[in-house]
Design a protein around this motif. Structure first.
Motif, PDB file in Angstrom:
ATOM      1  N   LEU A  41       0.842  -1.190   0.000  1.00 12.27           N
ATOM      2  CA  LEU A  41       0.000   0.000   0.000  1.00 12.27           C
ATOM      3  C   LEU A  41       0.880   1.243   0.000  1.00 12.27           C
ATOM      4  O   LEU A  41       2.007   1.204   0.471  1.00 12.27           O
ATOM      5  N   ARG A  42       0.335   2.317  -0.491  1.00  8.75           N
ATOM      6  CA  ARG A  42       1.053   3.596  -0.520  1.00  8.75           C
ATOM      7  C   ARG A  42       0.466   4.515   0.547  1.00  8.75           C
ATOM      8  O   ARG A  42      -0.737   4.537   0.767  1.00  8.75           O
ATOM      9  N   LEU A  54       0.267  10.917  12.637  1.00  6.91           N
ATOM     10  CA  LEU A  54      -0.853  10.006  12.441  1.00  6.91           C
ATOM     11  C   LEU A  54      -2.031  10.745  11.806  1.00  6.91           C
ATOM     12  O   LEU A  54      -3.137  10.776  12.329  1.00  6.91           O
ATOM     13  N   ASP A  55      -1.760  11.335  10.694  1.00  8.46           N
ATOM     14  CA  ASP A  55      -2.782  11.975   9.881  1.00  8.46           C
ATOM     15  C   ASP A  55      -2.452  11.637   8.434  1.00  8.46           C
ATOM     16  O   ASP A  55      -1.777  12.395   7.751  1.00  8.46           O
ATOM     17  N   PHE A  56      -2.891  10.442   8.007  1.00 13.29           N
ATOM     18  CA  PHE A  56      -2.514   9.978   6.678  1.00 13.29           C
ATOM     19  C   PHE A  56      -3.563   9.048   6.091  1.00 13.29           C
ATOM     20  O   PHE A  56      -4.500   8.635   6.764  1.00 13.29           O
ATOM     21  N   LYS A  57      -3.387   8.754   4.801  1.00  6.54           N
ATOM     22  CA  LYS A  57      -4.283   7.863   4.062  1.00  6.54           C
ATOM     23  C   LYS A  57      -3.476   6.700   3.513  1.00  6.54           C
ATOM     24  O   LYS A  57      -2.312   6.862   3.164  1.00  6.54           O
ATOM     25  N   LEU A  58      -4.105   5.551   3.419  1.00  8.21           N
ATOM     26  CA  LEU A  58      -3.509   4.387   2.769  1.00  8.21           C
ATOM     27  C   LEU A  58      -4.246   4.157   1.457  1.00  8.21           C
ATOM     28  O   LEU A  58      -5.484   4.116   1.433  1.00  8.21           O
ATOM     29  N   LEU A  59      -3.481   4.005   0.377  1.00  6.38           N
ATOM     30  CA  LEU A  59      -4.049   3.777  -0.950  1.00  6.38           C
ATOM     31  C   LEU A  59      -3.495   2.486  -1.525  1.00  6.38           C
ATOM     32  O   LEU A  59      -2.334   2.148  -1.295  1.00  6.38           O
ATOM     33  N   ASP A  60      -4.316   1.758  -2.274  1.00  2.00           N
ATOM     34  CA  ASP A  60      -3.837   0.536  -2.907  1.00  2.00           C
ATOM     35  C   ASP A  60      -3.167   0.865  -4.248  1.00  2.00           C
ATOM     36  O   ASP A  60      -3.029   2.036  -4.607  1.00  2.00           O
ATOM     37  N   ARG A  91      -4.211   0.676  -7.146  1.00  2.00           N
ATOM     38  CA  ARG A  91      -5.115   1.299  -8.128  1.00  2.00           C
ATOM     39  C   ARG A  91      -5.530   2.699  -7.688  1.00  2.00           C
ATOM     40  O   ARG A  91      -6.479   3.263  -8.194  1.00  2.00           O
ATOM     41  N   ASP A  92      -4.851   3.237  -6.665  1.00  2.00           N
ATOM     42  CA  ASP A  92      -5.140   4.542  -6.073  1.00  2.00           C
ATOM     43  C   ASP A  92      -6.506   4.608  -5.398  1.00  2.00           C
ATOM     44  O   ASP A  92      -7.090   5.680  -5.268  1.00  2.00           O
ATOM     45  N   GLN A  93      -7.025   3.468  -4.971  1.00  2.00           N
ATOM     46  CA  GLN A  93      -8.282   3.421  -4.221  1.00  2.00           C
ATOM     47  C   GLN A  93      -7.978   3.657  -2.741  1.00  2.00           C
ATOM     48  O   GLN A  93      -7.039   3.082  -2.190  1.00  2.00           O
ATOM     49  N   LEU A  94      -8.775   4.503  -2.095  1.00  2.00           N
ATOM     50  CA  LEU A  94      -8.602   4.793  -0.679  1.00  2.00           C
ATOM     51  C   LEU A  94      -8.971   3.562   0.137  1.00  2.00           C
ATOM     52  O   LEU A  94     -10.083   3.045   0.034  1.00  2.00           O
TER      53      LEU A  94
END
Length: 160
Positions: free
Chosen positions: A95-96, A104-110, A112-115
């Motif tokens: 994951l990206r 601890l203020d972040f997003k994980l993306l797969d 395919r750039d899906q949240l």
């Protein structure tokens, strides 16, 4: 989609606490080792089945953890040496990460750039509290384990 509240309850000794969902119901139970090297955490689901095992590497210049998930997957989290801002690198995750992982203020993306998930630290609370929103439930165990490892490093560095 599921939302969890993770409250920092780590102490320098043994730890036992729960992680609740947004309705206040227990979703995970966390048990930390006491006076054990290396420091470990085991995460259990509500039925008492082991979800993940988090191990802090004992002899490293900067904090480093290995997370072993129940499905056999594992990944490493390690702090990077930087001049201005604390930064973490996560190996073998698939994951990206976008955003500020240290705060601890972040997003994980797969790929395919899906949240997949969002983690954000709540302000104006007495203890560190994180809201963890997981959009793909298959990643819930991974995201909770990631949050716990980083939170433990923050706690130990703030107390020293």
């Amino acid at each position: 989609m599921k939302t969890y509240l993770v409250k920092q309850k780590f102490r320098m000794g043994g730890e036992r606490f729960t992680i609740n969902n947004d309705l206040g119901m227990v979703e995970y139970r966390v048990e930390g080792s006491f006076m054990k090297i290396p420091k470990t955490f085991t995460v259990f689901d509500v039925e008492g089945r082991e979800v993940s095992h988090i191990t802090k590497k004992p002899v490293t210049l900067l904090p480093r953890f290995t997370v072993q998930l129940k499905d056999g997957k594992s990944f490493d989290i390690h702090k990077k040496l930087t001049l201005f801002r604390d930064r973490y690198e996560i190996d073998d995750l698939g994951l990206r990460i976008e955003g500020n992982i240290w705060d601890l203020d972040f997003k994980l993306l797969d790929d395919r750039d899906q949240l997949v998930a969002e983690i954000s630290k709540q302000v104006f609370t007495l203890t560190s509290t994180y809201e963890v929103t997981v959009y793909e439930e298959e990643y819930a165990d991974l995201v909770i384990s990631l949050c716990l490892a980083i939170d433990y490093v923050e706690m130990t560095e703030n107390s020293s």
